[in-house]
Design an enzyme around this catalytic site. Structure first.
Site: not given
Ligand code: HPA
Ligand code: ZN
Length: 346
Positions: A25, A27, A205, A208, A286-287
């Site tokens: 996971h 991006h 996703h 979250e 994630d990011d």
């Molecule tokens: N959630 C949803 N979209 C996203 C995320 C996330 O954590 N990171 C980048 N796009």
């Molecule tokens: Zn994500």
């Protein structure tokens, strides 16, 4: 042989860093560090709304998912050429290799780029070339998962799917990301059914910020194989049972959850609860450029805050290989490496 032996807690961070792991996971646009944003803006003659790297970094104070997405999409607007996409992804792979990530499945958002006039060919060629070089030069295997932006329509998802069909062999799976609440998985039922017919692996996703109901429909309507995040599942006992009995992996991202205020602090994170309930949880970044850390930061900070131990580390790393979209023989090889690593810490 059980490779997990009791260990003093002071060796745990060393073990967490050393163990081979897969990232499921990430991006890739979320790996764009402020320094690279500025370098690419300069290379492409783009004016930035921020005067310095420090000022941009200061803007990384988020209150929820949408407050992050606004800045994340603005950051991605410096990506113009194939080389830009290559440089971004290769920089991620260098960090991944340093964290003993041996395999990574990279999300990318084609619509973020095609909406600005960048062709999908440019995006995929740059990312794919970085995957090829990462394997050759760093020994990290990588594959690509293209995501649909869920705040856009299903029709737009169909259009972007069509554009990427010539690159079918370079994409392992399909995901669903962007603003979750108000955009439930079932909005994309038909396009996911089509992707399934085309033979792609499917993930989404869900849970979250959104409710457990979104995890149910990701499973039952979209028929995904993994749930990205999924941390809200602990609010629904029947869902927890379903996830455990079907061995549906959750790609959990603790530092992301912290920075987007899904949990008030890391000590309150429910990763241990998910593992104790028998769910196939994994740890991911994630990011990472926006959330304060890559894979090993996620592991070491979460373990320090929650009291997770060596056996949890083994389970998380093993889950990451088992839930990956690589061949069974490669999974076996990575799990053997994991066992060998734990044996050296015994
Ligand atoms: N959630 C949803 N979209 C996203 C995320 C996330 O954590 N990171 C980048 N796009
Ligand atoms: Zn994500």
């Amino acid at each position: 042989m059980n490779p997990i032996r009791p260990m003093t807690r002071d060796r745990l961070p060393e073990l967490l860093r050393a163990m081979p792991k897969a990232e499921l996971h990430i991006h890739i646009e979320g790996s764009l560090e402020p320094e690279l944003i500025f370098a690419l803006a300069q290379r492409n003659g783009i004016d930035m709304a921020y005067s310095s790297v420090a000022e941009l970094r200061q803007a990384y104070a988020f209150t929820n998912l949408q407050s992050f997405l606004d800045i994340y999409y603005a950051g991605a607007s410096v990506l113009i050429t194939e080389q830009d996409f290559y440089d971004m992804a290769y920089a991620y792979f260098v960090k991944a290799a340093g964290d003993n990530v041996v395999h990574a499945e990279l999300f990318f958002d084609p619509q973020t780029h095609t909406a600005r006039g960048v062709s999908i060919d440019t995006v995929i060629r740059g990312l794919y070339r970085a995957c090829v070089d990462a394997y050759a030069k760093l020994g990290v295997s990588g594959s690509l998962i293209r995501c649909f932006l869920r705040h856009l329509s299903e029709q737009e998802a169909f259009e972007t799917l069509e554009q990427a069909l010539p690159y079918r062999d370079k994409i392992v799976g399909i995901g669903l990301d962007s603003g979750e609440v108000g955009n439930p998985p079932e909005k994309f039922a038909r396009v996911f059914a089509r992707c399934r017919e085309l033979g792609f692996h499917l993930v989404a996703h869900a849970g979250e910020e959104g409710p457990p109901a979104y995890v149910w429909t990701a499973l039952d309507v979209l028929k995904v194989e993994r749930i990205d995040h999924g941390v809200q599942s602990s609010k629904d006992a029947a869902l927890m049972q379903r996830l455990a009995s079907d061995r549906i992996a959750l790609t959990v991202c603790p530092l992301s959850n912290l920075k987007l205020c899904v949990f008030p602090d890391l000590a309150s994170h429910n990763l241990k609860q998910l593992l104790d309930a028998g769910l196939a949880a994994t740890v991911n970044s994630d990011d990472p450029a926006y959330f304060g850390g890559y894979m090993n930061d996620n592991f070491t900070q979460t373990f320090a805050a929650t009291g997770l131990q060596a056996q949890h580390a083994y389970t998380l790393a093993r889950n990451s290989f088992e839930a990956s979209f690589i061949e069974a023989s490669a999974k076996r090889r990575y799990i053997d490496q994991l066992d060998a690593c734990f044996a050296t810490f015994a």
